[in-house]
Design an enzyme around this catalytic site. Sequence first.
Site, PDB file in Angstrom:
ATOM      1  N   CYS A   2      36.424  38.830  40.841  1.00 42.10           N
ATOM      2  CA  CYS A   2      35.238  39.141  40.075  1.00 42.10           C
ATOM      3  C   CYS A   2      35.021  40.637  40.047  1.00 42.10           C
ATOM      4  CB  CYS A   2      34.017  38.463  40.700  1.00 42.10           C
ATOM      5  SG  CYS A   2      34.253  36.706  41.047  1.00 42.10           S
ATOM      6  N   LEU A  49      34.480  35.447  37.818  1.00 43.21           N
ATOM      7  CA  LEU A  49      35.632  34.715  37.319  1.00 43.21           C
ATOM      8  C   LEU A  49      35.788  33.519  38.250  1.00 43.21           C
ATOM      9  CD1 LEU A  49      38.123  34.411  35.479  1.00 43.21           C
ATOM     10  CD2 LEU A  49      39.389  35.851  37.097  1.00 43.21           C
ATOM     11  N   ALA A  50      35.426  32.342  37.770  1.00 46.97           N
ATOM     12  CA  ALA A  50      35.370  31.154  38.628  1.00 46.97           C
ATOM     13  C   ALA A  50      36.776  30.657  38.948  1.00 46.97           C
ATOM     14  CB  ALA A  50      34.557  30.063  37.945  1.00 46.97           C
ATOM     15  N   ILE A  51      37.098  30.613  40.251  1.00 49.05           N
ATOM     16  CA  ILE A  51      38.422  30.186  40.712  1.00 49.05           C
ATOM     17  C   ILE A  51      38.306  28.994  41.664  1.00 49.05           C
ATOM     18  CG2 ILE A  51      40.496  30.884  41.962  1.00 49.05           C
ATOM     19  CD1 ILE A  51      40.240  32.351  39.337  1.00 49.05           C
ATOM     20  N   ASN A  73      34.047  39.969  45.811  1.00 49.18           N
ATOM     21  CA  ASN A  73      35.177  39.978  44.890  1.00 49.18           C
ATOM     22  C   ASN A  73      36.444  39.677  45.673  1.00 49.18           C
ATOM     23  OD1 ASN A  73      37.124  40.548  42.901  1.00 49.18           O
ATOM     24  ND2 ASN A  73      37.079  42.730  43.347  1.00 49.18           N
ATOM     25  N   GLU A  75      39.444  36.689  47.286  1.00 53.98           N
ATOM     26  CA  GLU A  75      39.674  35.346  47.821  1.00 53.98           C
ATOM     27  C   GLU A  75      39.906  35.416  49.322  1.00 53.98           C
ATOM     28  OE1 GLU A  75      39.303  32.779  45.980  1.00 53.98           O
ATOM     29  OE2 GLU A  75      39.595  33.538  43.933  1.00 53.98           O
ATOM     30  N   ASP A  98      34.502  29.885  49.196  1.00 58.30           N
ATOM     31  CA  ASP A  98      34.745  30.791  50.312  1.00 58.30           C
ATOM     32  C   ASP A  98      33.595  31.783  50.479  1.00 58.30           C
ATOM     33  OD1 ASP A  98      35.422  31.928  47.895  1.00 58.30           O
ATOM     34  OD2 ASP A  98      37.283  32.852  48.588  1.00 58.30           O
ATOM     35  N   SER A 361      52.228  37.193  42.657  1.00 56.71           N
ATOM     36  CA  SER A 361      53.169  38.283  42.406  1.00 56.71           C
ATOM     37  C   SER A 361      54.006  38.558  43.648  1.00 56.71           C
ATOM     38  CB  SER A 361      52.429  39.563  42.001  1.00 56.71           C
ATOM     39  OG  SER A 361      51.894  40.212  43.143  1.00 56.71           O
ATOM     40  N   GLY A 362      55.066  39.348  43.476  1.00 60.42           N
ATOM     41  CA  GLY A 362      55.937  39.704  44.594  1.00 60.42           C
ATOM     42  C   GLY A 362      55.636  41.068  45.182  1.00 60.42           C
TER      43      GLY A 362
END
Length: 613
Positions: A2, A49-51, A73, A75, A98, A361-362
């Site tokens: 977010c 941004l809803a996750i 903002n 996770e 969370d 991502s890596g």
Amino acid sequence: MCGIYGTTIKYNENQVKQKLERTSFRGPDKLGFEYFGNDKNVIFGHNRLAIIDLDARSNQPFTYQEKIHIVFNGEIYNFQSIKKELVKNGYQFKTTSDTEVICAAYLEYGNSFVSKLNGMFSFVIYDEHKQKLFGARDRMGQKPFYYYFNGHDFEFASQISSIQLFNKHLTISSKSISYYLAWGFIPDPFSIFNEVNKLKAGHTIEFDLQTKTLKQEPYWDINKEPSKFTGNYNDAKETLNNLIKDAVSLRLFADVPVGVFLSGGIDSSVISALATQTTTSKVKTFSVKFNEKGFDESTYAQQVANHLNTDHHVIQCNYSEGLDLIENFNTYYDEPFADASAIPSMLLAKYTREKVTVALSGDGGDESFIGYHRYKWMKQVSSIYKLPNTIRKLSSNIAGAMPHYRLKMIANGLKHASLEDLYVATATDVDFSWLNTQDNFLNISEKEYLKHHSKNLLERISDFDLKTYLNWDINTKVDRATMAYSLEARAPLMDYRIVEFARSLPTDFKYQGTNQKRILKDVLYKHVPKHIFDRPKAGFTMPFSEWFKNDLKDYVLSELNDDELKKIPNINHKEVSIRIKQHMNGSWNRYPLIWKLLVLKQWLNANKSYNIV
């Protein structure tokens, strides 16, 4: 994922709303703000941004037990295990988010609870009882945290443009411009404005609303002394495989569709491989394709995708779309930032978002497992630094007399007094003759990581890159590129457990002979055939070198003619003009400098009302 905002400055509702709308792309699902305190002296705002837990009950600003308020903002990947501990201790929860767990953990464990979090985050808690604001930024600096403090009022945000709006006390930092011109980004804790700072990665921040005092403290750092893994190579390989698998599994958890960025390189391929092993659904993978020769790695990504049987999507990058992103670059990167791979990153994010809301991502593999080309070069050149100074200077003079530009760069590099100084110069630009500034742009506190001499050179420069390049460049690039299109990017290889484990390994587990990222490759080869990766390492770059000489030549010459160059501070415009001509006639590849200047000029043009101090 977010955008957060907060302040003790008495802005009205319309002003707060505009500040949030400026970065609404970070969280288009819900714009919310609220005034707190008896005299409404604290304002919190949030673009969601809803996750996880898509219900409105998890919208922010979020209040827990009527006394703890938060904007967050990022996770917290291990929030469910923390939640189980808290439930045992009598805490109750009304959501499955969370965010609520952070609030309860703060009440239970105090400020130290931050060390329990495994995630990417920036947040601020308003504790009404203690009359303080407490915030933190994740260990690797994946999530941004800007703040303004004038000795009385405190303001913070995910992006500097939110602080910038309606603040009449900002001045552009000449020193930060010098930092930017040298590094290609502005190092923490500085920003483009003198009055705005960034909270450093792995730090907490606390503002006392009664005494108006601000303090910051680190809660995580890289150990100065080398720690030792006691098992053998096979033990380490198995441990690393399990760590990455768990990190991937944690990051696949979401209440929205999840995919994986797949370039076809080692890092993204190992993430994709282990993602297919930790989920029953078919993994969606995404890569970018360029038409220009030497820039298209999409065929390798396709080979990996075919082997793993993923649902693979190839995104075509063309000149016209690239130009459109260039012209709107500063809308999303709202302070100067010169990593040209931001453009393909934005394009990748734009089209990935059409299929998923989260992408793994890596990023982080090269820093932890000694993968960059420059590490190999430093290993080679270290033998020269064992020679007497007179011989090294003679070698520098001979190389400098050669016509090839790479030899001239080596010659400039060999003039540095130590390998540590050489590496800092290599990370910036070994030739600063085009700069015109008195600022010490190489003076950053993170150089201390190069002085931990109980570690060997490769480990020290790897530590340095984790604290600088990964944080200031890679994470900035990925955060802005993905959030520009409301896409959340998660990086399993930046899980702090993997970072700490990599630091404990003997160097030859990571780099043996000429084999860089040895152990990470061997983990990958358990899942994907080795022959697919028998090719030189490639970076994620745009064909700017060719574009600037062809399709974008008129654009460059118009934007960076002599009159326009004179308007850019801290440069020797005559020397820069020579370099632009060198690029256009093909005698020297100067595209990094050209791009750096184009970005800075675009930003300065959009911010003409501010004084440069």
